[in-house]
Design a protein around this motif. Structure first.
Motif, PDB file in Angstrom:
ATOM      1  N   ASP A  34       0.828  -1.209   0.000  1.00  0.00           N
ATOM      2  CA  ASP A  34       0.000   0.000   0.000  1.00  0.00           C
ATOM      3  C   ASP A  34       0.860   1.256   0.000  1.00  0.00           C
ATOM      4  O   ASP A  34       0.537   2.238  -0.671  1.00  0.00           O
ATOM      5  N   LEU A  35       1.952   1.232   0.763  1.00  0.00           N
ATOM      6  CA  LEU A  35       2.849   2.388   0.778  1.00  0.00           C
ATOM      7  C   LEU A  35       3.543   2.549  -0.567  1.00  0.00           C
ATOM      8  O   LEU A  35       3.818   3.664  -1.005  1.00  0.00           O
ATOM      9  N   SER A  36       3.809   1.440  -1.240  1.00  0.00           N
ATOM     10  CA  SER A  36       4.406   1.496  -2.567  1.00  0.00           C
ATOM     11  C   SER A  36       3.443   2.153  -3.553  1.00  0.00           C
ATOM     12  O   SER A  36       3.834   2.986  -4.363  1.00  0.00           O
ATOM     13  N   ASP A  37       2.162   1.775  -3.464  1.00  0.00           N
ATOM     14  CA  ASP A  37       1.145   2.362  -4.335  1.00  0.00           C
ATOM     15  C   ASP A  37       0.925   3.840  -4.035  1.00  0.00           C
ATOM     16  O   ASP A  37       0.528   4.598  -4.917  1.00  0.00           O
ATOM     17  N   ALA A  38       1.170   4.247  -2.801  1.00  0.00           N
ATOM     18  CA  ALA A  38       0.976   5.643  -2.407  1.00  0.00           C
ATOM     19  C   ALA A  38       2.194   6.503  -2.714  1.00  0.00           C
ATOM     20  O   ALA A  38       2.258   7.663  -2.319  1.00  0.00           O
ATOM     21  N   ALA A  39       3.159   5.949  -3.411  1.00  0.00           N
ATOM     22  CA  ALA A  39       4.372   6.666  -3.817  1.00  0.00           C
ATOM     23  C   ALA A  39       5.200   7.166  -2.636  1.00  0.00           C
ATOM     24  O   ALA A  39       5.826   8.221  -2.702  1.00  0.00           O
ATOM     25  N   VAL A  40       5.197   6.396  -1.553  1.00  0.00           N
ATOM     26  CA  VAL A  40       6.069   6.719  -0.417  1.00  0.00           C
ATOM     27  C   VAL A  40       7.474   6.268  -0.799  1.00  0.00           C
ATOM     28  O   VAL A  40       7.656   5.159  -1.315  1.00  0.00           O
ATOM     29  N   PRO A  41       8.489   7.112  -0.561  1.00  0.00           N
ATOM     30  CA  PRO A  41       9.854   6.710  -0.919  1.00  0.00           C
ATOM     31  C   PRO A  41      10.271   5.420  -0.202  1.00  0.00           C
ATOM     32  O   PRO A  41       9.741   5.078   0.859  1.00  0.00           O
ATOM     33  N   VAL A  42      11.221   4.729  -0.785  1.00  0.00           N
ATOM     34  CA  VAL A  42      11.660   3.435  -0.240  1.00  0.00           C
ATOM     35  C   VAL A  42      12.122   3.578   1.204  1.00  0.00           C
ATOM     36  O   VAL A  42      11.777   2.747   2.055  1.00  0.00           O
ATOM     37  N   TRP A  43      12.888   4.628   1.505  1.00  0.00           N
ATOM     38  CA  TRP A  43      13.373   4.784   2.882  1.00  0.00           C
ATOM     39  C   TRP A  43      12.194   4.940   3.850  1.00  0.00           C
ATOM     40  O   TRP A  43      12.244   4.451   4.975  1.00  0.00           O
ATOM     41  N   GLY A  44      11.127   5.601   3.421  1.00  0.00           N
ATOM     42  CA  GLY A  44       9.953   5.774   4.273  1.00  0.00           C
ATOM     43  C   GLY A  44       9.231   4.460   4.505  1.00  0.00           C
ATOM     44  O   GLY A  44       8.793   4.160   5.619  1.00  0.00           O
ATOM     45  N   ARG A  45       9.106   3.658   3.446  1.00  0.00           N
ATOM     46  CA  ARG A  45       8.473   2.344   3.586  1.00  0.00           C
ATOM     47  C   ARG A  45       9.281   1.455   4.505  1.00  0.00           C
ATOM     48  O   ARG A  45       8.731   0.777   5.379  1.00  0.00           O
TER      49      ARG A  45
END
Length: 163
Positions: A34-45
């Motif tokens: 879900d975080l990937s789909d929300a365009a959260v940067p990799v470090w944030g995920r």
């Protein structure tokens, strides 16, 4: 503490541990997606999912320590030196959960999270730290009770010799 209470608490612990494994196995990977789909940067995920996973692990360690303490209660040996190790780990898990919660709050600051949400998470971190301190106080009560139990045993032993 009655047997029914111990059995009920152990059942709650089992259910909690099963739920935590479900969280680790299916919910955390779903959050990652879900975080990937929300365009959260990799470090944030990585940070958010890692903090959540570590938080679940602290709960699991806490549950196992409470289980072991309940076993000591059932055996009538909770006032033994072995109980201190479990209580120390419980204090550590609450302290770690407090730090993890604060890290989560700090991680949310630069994002789109509302300031009130960040404040609530900081408050939760403070509550967890307070629980760690409360358990520390209760540990000192256990120390006192253990010392008194040893004194009582010594006095009984001396009295048995006299009689």
């Amino acid at each position: 503490m009655g047997t029914a209470v111990i059995v009920t608490l152990k059942a709650v612990i089992v259910i909690s541990l099963i739920g935590s494994v479900v969280v680790q196995a299916s919910i955390l990977p779903a959050v990652w997606r879900d975080l990937s789909d929300a365009a959260v940067p990799v470090w944030g995920r990585v940070l958010l999912v890692s903090v959540a996973a570590a938080f679940v692990v602290t709960m699991q360690v806490f549950a196992v320590c409470v289980w072991r303490l309940l076993t000591l209660v059932r055996r009538g040996s909770v006032f033994s030196p072995s109980a201190f190790g479990y209580v120390n780990v419980i204090i550590g898990t609450f302290a770690a959960a407090s730090v993890l919660t604060f890290v989560l709050a700090v991680a949310l600051v630069p994002g789109e999270a509302a300031p009130g949400v960040v404040g609530l998470i900081c408050g939760a971190s403070l509550v967890l730290a307070g629980i760690a301190l409360l358990v520390t106080v209760m540990r000192s009560l256990l120390v006192q009770a253990t010392a008194r139990e040893s004194e009582v045993r010594a006095l009984r032993s001396e009295l048995d010799e006299v009689v």
